[in-house]
Scaffold this motif. Structure first.
Motif, PDB file in Angstrom:
ATOM      1  N   MET A   1      -0.805 -40.410  14.034  1.00 14.63           N
ATOM      2  CA  MET A   1      -0.391 -40.355  12.636  1.00 14.63           C
ATOM      3  C   MET A   1      -0.214 -41.769  12.102  1.00 14.63           C
ATOM      4  N   GLY A   2      -0.810 -42.056  10.947  1.00 14.58           N
ATOM      5  CA  GLY A   2      -0.664 -43.360  10.322  1.00 14.58           C
ATOM      6  C   GLY A   2       0.502 -43.400   9.354  1.00 14.58           C
ATOM      7  N   HIS A   3       0.638 -44.532   8.684  1.00 19.17           N
ATOM      8  CA  HIS A   3       1.698 -44.711   7.710  1.00 19.17           C
ATOM      9  C   HIS A   3       1.130 -45.299   6.422  1.00 19.17           C
ATOM     10  N   GLU A   4       1.814 -45.065   5.333  1.00 23.79           N
ATOM     11  CA  GLU A   4       1.485 -45.658   4.046  1.00 23.79           C
ATOM     12  C   GLU A   4       2.717 -46.347   3.488  1.00 23.79           C
ATOM     13  N   ARG A   5       2.461 -47.318   2.591  1.00 21.74           N
ATOM     14  CA  ARG A   5       3.552 -48.018   1.933  1.00 21.74           C
ATOM     15  C   ARG A   5       3.509 -47.738   0.434  1.00 21.74           C
ATOM     16  N   LEU A   6       4.654 -47.397  -0.111  1.00 20.40           N
ATOM     17  CA  LEU A   6       4.808 -47.148  -1.535  1.00 20.40           C
ATOM     18  C   LEU A   6       5.757 -48.199  -2.104  1.00 20.40           C
ATOM     19  N   ALA A   7       5.334 -48.914  -3.140  1.00 16.37           N
ATOM     20  CA  ALA A   7       6.137 -49.971  -3.734  1.00 16.37           C
ATOM     21  C   ALA A   7       6.658 -49.534  -5.100  1.00 16.37           C
ATOM     22  N   PHE A   8       7.930 -49.790  -5.339  1.00 14.70           N
ATOM     23  CA  PHE A   8       8.593 -49.452  -6.597  1.00 14.70           C
ATOM     24  C   PHE A   8       9.253 -50.719  -7.143  1.00 14.70           C
TER      25      PHE A   8
END
Length: 217
Positions: A1-8
């Protein structure tokens, strides 16, 4: 399983009230969902409520933080000079921001590109603990990482709030700390410019990042 980054990238305001209800407002100028606002509220009895404008934003936030209730519907934030007005479902909040202090001036000097890096959050973690309720990195759920950097800071000097038509009392410290996730709002009512990053698992089985619908879907 990979990961993602969400920027706010936007503003967080934390307000306590004389009734014991604490309110944290996120006003995001740039995010994977475009510009939007949300409200996290914890009553004096510990009941935690999320007010989010759309199902995708509600799923994203509730997938990272902890709530007893999620309400989806319009969340509006209007800014006029030093006065902010927030409306979400049965919540109405109006607060006034004071002048930027020395800490706010120092935070403004942090380049935004540096603020997005996990290494900067790690470096800022120790001095941040001098501010009650503040942490710069951590995790609210298994498999997730979060880090954020403050880029500006203003005191909140006055607030008027009501929930379901009941006045929540005068402005007060954000105490006890809210229990939405690894981090809290500063104990002193504040408006903070932040860059917040969430790293979460990608679920390849359903073909969507983190199992959340794409923005605008």
């Amino acid at each position: 399983m990979g990961h993602e980054r969400l920027a706010f990238d936007g503003w967080i305001a934390g307000v306590g009230t004389g009734s014991g209800t604490r309110v944290v407002i996120g006003h995001w100028l740039r995010s994977p969902f475009g510009t939007f606002s949300d409200v996290m509220l914890e009553r004096a009895d510990g009941h935690r409520v999320l007010f989010a404008p759309t199902p995708p934003t509600a799923r994203c936030i509730a997938g990272v933080y902890h709530f007893d209730e999620v309400r989806t519907g319009p969340v509006t934030v209007r800014v006029s000079g030093t006065v902010w007005e927030v409306a979400a479902d049965s919540l109405a909040l109006r607060f006034t921001v004071g002048r930027r202090g020395p800490l706010g001036m120092a935070l403004r000097a942090v380049p935004r590109s540096l603020a997005r890096r996990p290494s900067w959050a790690a470096l800022a973690a120790l001095p941040a603990r001098a501010l009650p309720g503040v942490r710069t990195r951590g995790s609210s759920r298994p498999g997730h990482r979060q880090w954020y950097a403050a880029c500006d800071l203003f005191p909140i000097t006055h607030a008027v709030a009501s929930l379901e038509g009941t006045d929540l009392g005068p402005l007060a410290p954000v105490l006890p700390p809210v229990r939405f996730g690894f981090a809290s709002a500063p104990a002193a009512p504040s408006l903070v410019r932040v860059v917040s990053t969430i790293e979460r698992p990608v679920h390849p089985a359903d073909g969507r990042l983190g199992g959340t619908d794409a923005p605008g879907s």
